[in-house]
Design a protein around this motif. Structure first.
Motif, PDB file in Angstrom:
ATOM      1  N   ASP A 144       0.854  -1.187   0.000  1.00  0.00           N
ATOM      2  CA  ASP A 144       0.000   0.000   0.000  1.00  0.00           C
ATOM      3  C   ASP A 144       0.888   1.234   0.000  1.00  0.00           C
ATOM      4  O   ASP A 144       2.109   1.141   0.192  1.00  0.00           O
ATOM      5  CB  ASP A 144      -0.929   0.005   1.214  1.00  0.00           C
ATOM      6  CG  ASP A 144      -2.177   0.843   0.972  1.00  0.00           C
ATOM      7  OD1 ASP A 144      -2.285   1.462  -0.101  1.00  0.00           O
ATOM      8  OD2 ASP A 144      -3.046   0.897   1.864  1.00  0.00           O
ATOM      9  N   ALA A 145       0.266   2.388  -0.188  1.00  0.00           N
ATOM     10  CA  ALA A 145       0.997   3.653  -0.219  1.00  0.00           C
ATOM     11  C   ALA A 145       0.262   4.684   0.621  1.00  0.00           C
ATOM     12  O   ALA A 145      -0.954   4.591   0.836  1.00  0.00           O
ATOM     13  CB  ALA A 145       1.138   4.155  -1.651  1.00  0.00           C
ATOM     14  N   THR A 146       0.996   5.673   1.102  1.00  0.00           N
ATOM     15  CA  THR A 146       0.411   6.807   1.799  1.00  0.00           C
ATOM     16  C   THR A 146       1.007   8.080   1.236  1.00  0.00           C
ATOM     17  O   THR A 146       2.143   8.083   0.746  1.00  0.00           O
ATOM     18  CB  THR A 146       0.665   6.717   3.321  1.00  0.00           C
ATOM     19  OG1 THR A 146      -0.115   7.723   3.987  1.00  0.00           O
ATOM     20  CG2 THR A 146       2.139   6.940   3.660  1.00  0.00           C
ATOM     21  N   ALA A 165      -1.073  14.937  -5.523  1.00  0.00           N
ATOM     22  CA  ALA A 165      -1.677  13.702  -5.021  1.00  0.00           C
ATOM     23  C   ALA A 165      -2.959  14.045  -4.266  1.00  0.00           C
ATOM     24  O   ALA A 165      -3.165  15.188  -3.856  1.00  0.00           O
ATOM     25  CB  ALA A 165      -0.716  12.954  -4.107  1.00  0.00           C
ATOM     26  N   VAL A 166      -3.805  13.047  -4.095  1.00  0.00           N
ATOM     27  CA  VAL A 166      -5.044  13.221  -3.342  1.00  0.00           C
ATOM     28  C   VAL A 166      -4.866  12.599  -1.967  1.00  0.00           C
ATOM     29  O   VAL A 166      -4.475  11.432  -1.840  1.00  0.00           O
ATOM     30  CB  VAL A 166      -6.235  12.571  -4.066  1.00  0.00           C
ATOM     31  CG1 VAL A 166      -7.506  12.685  -3.222  1.00  0.00           C
ATOM     32  CG2 VAL A 166      -6.447  13.225  -5.421  1.00  0.00           C
ATOM     33  N   TRP A 180       4.445  13.342  -2.063  1.00  0.00           N
ATOM     34  CA  TRP A 180       5.030  12.056  -2.440  1.00  0.00           C
ATOM     35  C   TRP A 180       4.097  10.915  -2.063  1.00  0.00           C
ATOM     36  O   TRP A 180       3.240  11.063  -1.191  1.00  0.00           O
ATOM     37  CB  TRP A 180       6.362  11.845  -1.712  1.00  0.00           C
ATOM     38  CG  TRP A 180       7.314  12.967  -1.856  1.00  0.00           C
ATOM     39  CD1 TRP A 180       7.486  14.026  -1.007  1.00  0.00           C
ATOM     40  CD2 TRP A 180       8.246  13.157  -2.925  1.00  0.00           C
ATOM     41  NE1 TRP A 180       8.457  14.863  -1.472  1.00  0.00           N
ATOM     42  CE2 TRP A 180       8.944  14.359  -2.643  1.00  0.00           C
ATOM     43  CE3 TRP A 180       8.565  12.448  -4.072  1.00  0.00           C
ATOM     44  CZ2 TRP A 180       9.939  14.849  -3.494  1.00  0.00           C
ATOM     45  CZ3 TRP A 180       9.551  12.931  -4.911  1.00  0.00           C
ATOM     46  CH2 TRP A 180      10.224  14.119  -4.613  1.00  0.00           C
ATOM     47  N   GLN A 181       4.319   9.774  -2.696  1.00  0.00           N
ATOM     48  CA  GLN A 181       3.697   8.532  -2.272  1.00  0.00           C
ATOM     49  C   GLN A 181       4.786   7.640  -1.677  1.00  0.00           C
ATOM     50  O   GLN A 181       5.781   7.337  -2.356  1.00  0.00           O
ATOM     51  CB  GLN A 181       3.033   7.813  -3.440  1.00  0.00           C
ATOM     52  CG  GLN A 181       1.815   8.523  -3.985  1.00  0.00           C
ATOM     53  CD  GLN A 181       1.114   7.705  -5.051  1.00  0.00           C
ATOM     54  OE1 GLN A 181       0.082   7.099  -4.802  1.00  0.00           O
ATOM     55  NE2 GLN A 181       1.670   7.684  -6.243  1.00  0.00           N
ATOM     56  N   PRO A 199       6.792  10.340  -6.977  1.00  0.00           N
ATOM     57  CA  PRO A 199       6.016  11.584  -6.925  1.00  0.00           C
ATOM     58  C   PRO A 199       4.535  11.280  -6.773  1.00  0.00           C
ATOM     59  O   PRO A 199       4.047  10.221  -7.182  1.00  0.00           O
ATOM     60  CB  PRO A 199       6.325  12.234  -8.279  1.00  0.00           C
ATOM     61  CG  PRO A 199       7.631  11.649  -8.697  1.00  0.00           C
ATOM     62  CD  PRO A 199       7.623  10.237  -8.180  1.00  0.00           C
ATOM     63  N   GLY A 200       3.811  12.215  -6.189  1.00  0.00           N
ATOM     64  CA  GLY A 200       2.412  11.969  -5.880  1.00  0.00           C
ATOM     65  C   GLY A 200       1.524  11.701  -7.068  1.00  0.00           C
ATOM     66  O   GLY A 200       0.476  11.073  -6.927  1.00  0.00           O
ATOM     67  N   ASN A 201       1.923  12.151  -8.267  1.00  0.00           N
ATOM     68  CA  ASN A 201       1.064  11.982  -9.436  1.00  0.00           C
ATOM     69  C   ASN A 201       1.362  10.713 -10.219  1.00  0.00           C
ATOM     70  O   ASN A 201       0.799  10.496 -11.293  1.00  0.00           O
ATOM     71  CB  ASN A 201       1.198  13.198 -10.366  1.00  0.00           C
ATOM     72  CG  ASN A 201       2.646  13.445 -10.791  1.00  0.00           C
ATOM     73  OD1 ASN A 201       3.567  12.810 -10.286  1.00  0.00           O
ATOM     74  ND2 ASN A 201       2.843  14.377 -11.709  1.00  0.00           N
TER      75      ASN A 201
END
Length: 319
Positions: A144-146, A165-166, A180-181, A199-201
């Motif tokens: 998983d990621a945060t 990112a959301v 970031w993720q 990167p978050g996207n």
């Protein structure tokens, strides 16, 4: 010349003077692994400080960075805490008549860790397996990621290597952030085996292959990883497919798929404890550092710190 880490500080040699439960708060972490095996993987400590005095061993600096993580301290505050806290001095082997690393020294050492943290994390997991704290038989991969907000995230000034990112707020609402993720591959007991950062996207499934070790019996993940690539990966590695399904506008999930998702979610949700602790107690809601390289080091250090903290707690509770 560099001081030896193995020298036991005279400050703590007399139990009569300094016997107090507070000074034993990190003893379980001290005993959970063989630290000499970690020291062999670290970059060398400072040979000599600008003052001409002996520098600090790599293990002293590494332990200091772990303290900064566990107690959510910036390098400046960490240096100050090392100067005045007996527990911190004991853990890092710093006598009262000895100076402490400055913030710049800690920052330089962190930057030099680089890719070595992957080997350090693997060695910590191996030692926990040897101690039967981590069970290797039939283990699974929970991936998983945060979202971690970037140090610079305002519209007028942003970290150029991060991305949009959301992020879910405390009230469960969605909010767009620049950041970031941080990804983890955790086993069923919640010990981290691998980490990654993007990167978050970037799509979450893009980091999937970097996270899988290859000896896992099953892959658990949420619907963000439901794709032909994830199905090809589990087929190639022989893992059981425990990735949750996603519905679509013209293809809604049936009762059987929904029940399967709920069953998978019970196991998959165990990774949320890692992210929750990182953010609530270690300040990882937002990073202090700029750039992808430093973010990877921070995430790798958090994984090592988590396994040591959790491994010590496991041994205390269960022997």
């Amino acid at each position: 010349m560099r001081q030896s880490f193995t020298t036991q500080p005279a400050l703590f040699a007399s139990h009569e003077l300094f016997e107090h439960p507070a000074l034993g708060a990190l003893d379980a972490v001290e005993e959970v692994i063989d630290w000499s095996r970690i020291e062999a993987l670290l970059p060398r400590g400072e040979e000599r400080r600008q003052t001409g005095r002996p520098g600090y061993p790599a293990q002293t600096l590494f332990r200091a960075l772990l303290l900064g993580l566990w107690y959510d301290l910036s390098d400046v505050k960490l240096s100050a805490q090392l100067a005045r806290d007996l527990l911190f001095r004991k853990f890092c082997r710093l006598e009262l008549d000895q100076g402490v690393p400055e913030a710049s020294t800690l920052g330089r050492f962190r930057a030099r860790l680089g890719d070595r943290l992957e080997a350090v994390l693997a060695e910590v997991v191996a030692m926990l397996e040897d101690a039967r704290v981590v069970l290797a038989e039939g283990r699974i991969a929970i991936i998983d990621a945060t979202v971690v907000e970037a140090a610079q995230s305002g519209y007028d000034r942003r970290d150029p290597e991060a991305g949009s990112a959301v992020k879910l707020t405390v009230k469960g609402r969605r909010r767009a952030v620049w950041g970031w993720q941080a990804f983890v591959n955790a086993d069923e007991d919640g010990f981290v085996r691998r980490v990654a950062v993007s990167p978050g996207n970037r799509a979450e499934v893009d980091s999937l292959e970097d996270l899988v070790v290859g000896d896992e019996a099953a892959l658990y993940a949420d619907g963000a990883y439901s794709s032909p690539r994830s199905r090809a990966l589990v087929a190639r590695t022989g893992m059981a497919d425990r990735v949750q399904q996603r519905g679509a506008k013209h293809k809604r999930l049936g009762p059987q798929d929904k029940a399967r998702n709920v069953e998978i979610g019970v196991t998959r949700a165990r990774v949320e404890a890692i992210f929750g602790h990182w953010k609530r107690h270690w300040g990882l809601r937002r990073t202090r550092f700029l750039g992808l390289a430093k973010m990877r080091i921070l995430t790798g250090l958090a994984a090592v710190g988590w396994n040591l903290w959790k491994g010590a707690r496991f041994r205390t509770l269960y022997g």
